[in-house]
Design an enzyme around this catalytic site. Structure first.
Site, mmCIF file in Angstrom:
data_model
loop_
_atom_site.group_PDB
_atom_site.id
_atom_site.type_symbol
_atom_site.label_atom_id
_atom_site.label_comp_id
_atom_site.label_asym_id
_atom_site.label_seq_id
_atom_site.Cartn_x
_atom_site.Cartn_y
_atom_site.Cartn_z
ATOM 1 N N TYR A 122 -31.612 -7.878 -2.208
ATOM 2 C CA TYR A 122 -33.134 -6.964 -2.651
ATOM 3 C C TYR A 122 -32.299 -5.838 -3.192
ATOM 4 C CZ TYR A 122 -35.277 -10.326 0.503
ATOM 5 O OH TYR A 122 -35.791 -11.330 1.132
ATOM 6 N N PHE A 409 -38.304 -7.317 11.673
ATOM 7 C CA PHE A 409 -39.657 -7.686 11.666
ATOM 8 C C PHE A 409 -39.805 -8.830 10.534
ATOM 9 C CE2 PHE A 409 -38.949 -3.790 9.454
ATOM 10 C CZ PHE A 409 -39.192 -4.172 8.225
#
Length: 409
Positions: A122, A409
């Site tokens: 990322y 999450f």
């Protein structure tokens, strides 16, 4: 055949979840599908469709992240990112991330956050490491405290049916003062409380112990126990701490005292604890705590650079010119005059010479307090244009509570 990229419908959620789990080597069962269905926002899902099959997935959650100050900031929680092995190396991840981040900007979210499955993915999208966590192993037989805790309040073991009524409220108070922590939507808690056996790795269901002060529950610890007996019937249980959520030091100390005193336990482990973990300093023998790993946790991407920089608070008054390079948002690639202090901040474009030059991902790391600017400068990730600017950057972006994220999450 052409590929289509679009949101999923409610009826397509099972197929979306199954496709998202395949690259992780998991076959999603009905319980997992229900968990995800209770958490995702359909208008923030994306799937790449090849014919009738979902071959890549991504989604965003509408979260709030706490930044130094503490201040609360809307954030896009990037999740469910996956590409089937049959469709790798076709640029699908780049397309999905571009759409999710652009949608977040349209919604007015100054930052995006995520938990990365691989640390090399990322950075190219502008994400930097915002928080880190410690994995530790503790020998409770070597763990008497060097100082007796205050003793105010009491520690109580919750019945399973009490957890839903106690833990979310305690966490919500905690996350408002802890930089790097995010909201936990109701669907997140529903999935956690379901506690599927596949998540236990042979250990028990969740136990939870709460610390109660004068105002009621103010801290908790959640854990599992994995039984182990020797041939001679000697106990060697492992207690796995899932999280210790505490806003006050005395409550945190009381919870650790409970955890370290559980009978039959010979090893206490935890996979994600704050990097400034006070446990070592509570113990008379700090070597009883063995740090097994320091790992990245929350990653952050500044989407609206002026809004994000001005959202947090800064311990000293100073002004720096930052030359920022942003690989995917050209409007952020420029020089910014950043004037900040305890009362607030201003950030505007400038043609002045740069005091510091850095990538937007590294700026995100410093912004959250994930690393001092001087550490990044020593690694060649921050370039000093004005003598002393790195030292000034350290002082400006310093935090009094190190960032930490307990929530996956």
């Amino acid at each position: 055949m052409d590929l289509e990229i679009r949101p999923v419908t409610a009826d397509e959620v099972p197929a979306f979840v199954r496709a998202e789990h395949v690259p992780f080597g998991i076959r999603a069962d009905e319980g997992t599908i229900d968990d995800v269905a209770g958490l995702v926002e359909l208008d923030r899902t994306l799937a790449v469709v090849d014919g009738s099959a979902f071959v890549a997935t991504a989604a965003a959650l509408s979260l709030e992240v706490t930044v130094p100050g503490p201040r609360l900031l809307p954030a896009a929680g990037i999740t469910a990112v996956a590409v089937l092995p049959t469709h790798r190396r076709r640029g699908l991840l780049t397309l999905l991330m571009g759409r999710l981040l652009e949608d977040a900007r349209r919604r007015g979210e100054p930052v995006a956050v995520l938990i990365a499955s691989e640390a090399t993915i990322y950075g190219r999208f502008g994400f930097g490491v915002a928080t880190s966590g410690l994995a530790v192993r503790v020998d409770p037989r070597r763990a008497p405290f060097g100082r007796v805790p205050d003793g105010r309040g009491r520690v109580r073991l919750l019945d399973p049916d009490e957890m839903a009524g106690v833990l979310p409220a305690v966490h919500d108070r905690f996350r408002r003062i802890q930089p790097g922590e995010v909201t936990r939507p109701p669907g997140w808690w529903k999935a956690w409380l379901r506690d599927p056996e596949d998540d236990r790795d042979g250990a028990s269901p969740h136990f939870a112990v709460v610390h109660e002060g004068d105002g009621g529950p103010d801290a908790y610890a959640a854990y599992r126990v994995k039984e182990s007996w020797s041939p001679a019937a000697e106990p060697g249980h492992e207690l796995r701490v899932e999280e210790v959520i505490a806003s006050e030091p005395e409550a945190e100390a009381a919870l650790w005292r409970y955890v370290l005193d559980v009978d039959l336990v010979r090893t206490v482990t935890a996979a994600n604890l704050p990097p400034d973990l006070p446990l070592r300093w509570l113990l008379g023998d700090p070597r009883a705590v063995a740090v097994e790993a320091l790992h990245d946790r929350l990653w952050v991407r500044l989407l609206d650079l002026p809004a994000a920089l001005c959202a947090r608070r800064y311990p000293v008054r100073d002004a720096l010119v930052l030359e920022v390079v942003d690989p995917t948002l050209p409007e952020s690639t420029r020089r910014w005059r950043f004037d900040a202090g305890p009362e607030g901040a201003e950030c505007r474009p400038t043609d002045a010479d740069a005091d510091l030059a850095l990538d937007v991902a590294d700026l995100g790391t410093c912004w959250m307090g994930g690393a001092p600017m001087s550490a990044l400068a020593r690694a060649g990730r921050v370039v000093e244009g004005t003598p002393g600017a790195v030292r000034r950057g350290d002082a400006l972006f310093a935090v009094d509570r190190p960032p930490w994220c307990a929530t996956a999450f």
